[in-house]
Design an enzyme around this catalytic site. Sequence first.
Site, short mmCIF file in Angstrom:
data_model
loop_
_atom_site.label_atom_id
_atom_site.label_comp_id
_atom_site.label_asym_id
_atom_site.label_seq_id
_atom_site.Cartn_x
_atom_site.Cartn_y
_atom_site.Cartn_z
CE1 TYR A 174 -3.94 2.26 1.13
CE2 TYR A 174 -2.17 3.25 2.45
CZ TYR A 174 -3.57 3.39 1.84
OH TYR A 174 -4.40 4.42 2.23
CE LYS A 178 -3.34 5.23 -1.15
NZ LYS A 178 -4.22 5.66 -1.94
N1 LIG Z 1 -9.51 7.08 5.66
C1 LIG Z 1 -8.18 7.48 5.81
O1 LIG Z 1 -7.78 8.15 6.99
C2 LIG Z 1 -7.11 7.40 4.84
C3 LIG Z 1 -5.76 7.83 5.01
C4 LIG Z 1 -4.96 7.81 4.12
C5 LIG Z 1 -5.31 7.48 2.72
N2 LIG Z 1 -6.56 7.24 2.55
C6 LIG Z 1 -7.11 6.97 1.08
O2 LIG Z 1 -8.19 7.66 0.83
C7 LIG Z 1 -9.00 6.97 -0.27
C8 LIG Z 1 -10.22 6.85 0.26
O3 LIG Z 1 -9.98 5.79 1.41
P1 LIG Z 1 -11.31 5.52 2.55
O4 LIG Z 1 -10.72 5.38 3.73
O5 LIG Z 1 -12.51 6.49 2.22
O6 LIG Z 1 -11.66 4.14 1.96
P2 LIG Z 1 -13.05 3.38 1.40
O7 LIG Z 1 -12.53 1.87 1.72
O8 LIG Z 1 -14.22 3.61 2.54
O9 LIG Z 1 -13.12 3.64 0.08
C9 LIG Z 1 -12.49 3.21 -1.00
C10 LIG Z 1 -13.75 2.94 -2.01
O10 LIG Z 1 -12.87 2.51 -3.25
C11 LIG Z 1 -13.33 1.50 -3.85
N3 LIG Z 1 -12.58 0.70 -4.81
C12 LIG Z 1 -11.35 0.23 -4.23
N4 LIG Z 1 -10.89 -0.30 -5.42
C13 LIG Z 1 -11.79 -0.20 -6.38
C14 LIG Z 1 -11.77 -0.67 -7.88
N5 LIG Z 1 -10.63 -1.24 -8.43
N6 LIG Z 1 -12.66 -0.22 -8.79
C15 LIG Z 1 -13.83 0.51 -8.01
N7 LIG Z 1 -13.99 0.70 -6.82
C16 LIG Z 1 -12.72 0.62 -6.07
C17 LIG Z 1 -14.17 0.80 -2.71
O11 LIG Z 1 -15.27 -0.20 -3.07
C18 LIG Z 1 -14.29 1.85 -1.75
O12 LIG Z 1 -15.94 2.23 -1.73
C19 LIG Z 1 -7.79 5.78 -0.46
O13 LIG Z 1 -7.29 6.07 -1.72
C20 LIG Z 1 -7.19 5.65 0.81
O14 LIG Z 1 -5.84 4.84 0.37
C21 LIG Z 1 -7.52 7.50 3.53
#
Ligand SMILES: NC(=O)c1ccc[n+]([C@@H]2O[C@H](COP(=O)([O-])OP(=O)(O)OC[C@H]3O[C@@H](n4cnc5c(N)ncnc54)[C@H](O)[C@@H]3O)[C@@H](O)[C@H]2O)c1
Length: 315
Positions: A174, A178
Site C-alpha cells: 500500500y 501511494k
Molecule cells: N481514511 C483515511 O484516513 C485514509 C488515510 C490515508 C489514505 N486514505 C486514502 O483515501 C482514499 C479513500 O479511502 P477511504 O478511507 O475512504 O476508503 P474506503 O474503503 O471507505 O473507500 C474506498 C472505495 O474505493 C472503492 N474501490 C477500491 N478499489 C476499487 C476498484 N478497483 N474499482 C472500483 N472501486 C474501487 C471501494 O469499493 C471503496 O468504496 C484511498 O485512496 C485511501 O488509500 C485514506
Amino acid sequence: MSDMLLEGRSAIVTGGGRGIGEAICEELASAGASVIVADTGGAIDGSGEDSALAATVAKKCGARALPYSKNIASPKAASEMVKLAMDHFAGIDIVINCAAILRDGLVFKGSPRDWDAVVKNNLSSAYYLTNAATPVMRDQFKNARGDGNNYTWGRIINIGSTAGLYGNFGQANYGSAKAGLFGLTRITAMEMVRSQVTANYVAPFAHSRVTDMIQPANQEQAQYKDRAMRISPYHVANLVTYLCSDQANDVTGQVFGVRGREVFIFSQPRPVATVTSTDANWTPEKLGEAVDVNLRSHFTDLATDLEAFNTDPIV
Ligand SMILES: NC(=O)c1ccc[n+]([C@@H]2O[C@H](COP(=O)([O-])OP(=O)(O)OC[C@H]3O[C@@H](n4cnc5c(N)ncnc54)[C@H](O)[C@@H]3O)[C@@H](O)[C@H]2O)c1
C-alpha cells in the site's frame, strides 16, 4: 456549499462510493459539477462487489451524476469511464483517483500476489485513467472547450497517503503504491502544465472503514484510531473542492495533507546536505567519514505516519 464553484464542470471520481470518495462526489456535485461515481462496492481487500453502491451515491449527488460500478483497475475500464464522461457530459474537467484497497502484510510475510493486486488497484489504475483522460484534456485546451477561446482548465487529484511518505508497519504494498502516486502526480503536473491542467497529491486523514479496520497493537495506536474516528471525510472533500476551483488555477505538483480543519503542505525530497571530493582515490572509508561529519545529522528517523500524526485533530 454556498457558491456554485464548479458549475458546468464534469468529474470522474474513482472509489466514489464510500468514505472519502463519497464525500468528494457529494461536495463536487453540490458545487455544480456533473460526477461519475466509480465504485465496485467491493470489500476492503478488493474482493466481491455491490453494484448498487455507486448507483445509490450517484442518486444522492443529483440528476447530473452517473454510476460506473465495474472494477476501475484496467485500461479498458479507464477508457469506458472517459467515454461515459464524453457521451454524457461532453468533456472531462476533473479526475480524482481515490479508489484503494488494503492487503497488509509485513515485507517478510506478505505475498507477491497481494503486492501485485494492491499496486495494480491503487497505483496502476490511476495511471490508466490519467493516460485515458489527459488526451481529452489536452484537446479541450487546444480546441477551447466551453469557455470560447479561453478554456484553461483541468484538474487531476491523486488521493495518496502519509503511509507512502513516512511508511507504516505492514503496508509495503500500500505504501509503495501511494509513494508511486507521488511520482505520477509530479510528472503529470509537469507534462500537463502547458495544457493548463493541474495535478496535486492529497494525503488524507478521515474516519472511514479503513480507520475502523485499524487493529491497535499498543496504547499509542489505540489513541491514534480513536482520534482518526472523529475526523469527517468532508474536510478532505473541502480541500479537493478548493483545488478544483478557479482559486487554485496555478496550484500544481504539490503534496497536501488534510486532517480535519488542519491542512498542510509537505516538503518534497530535495538534497539537504552534500559531500563532495576532488580526491581521485575517494575510498568507501573516506566517503563514510564524510557522511558521518556532513550528512548523518540530516538522516530521517523511522517514525511511522501513525506516530507522526498522533495529536488531537481539529474537528
Ligand atoms: N481514511 C483515511 O484516513 C485514509 C488515510 C490515508 C489514505 N486514505 C486514502 O483515501 C482514499 C479513500 O479511502 P477511504 O478511507 O475512504 O476508503 P474506503 O474503503 O471507505 O473507500 C474506498 C472505495 O474505493 C472503492 N474501490 C477500491 N478499489 C476499487 C476498484 N478497483 N474499482 C472500483 N472501486 C474501487 C471501494 O469499493 C471503496 O468504496 C484511498 O485512496 C485511501 O488509500 C485514506
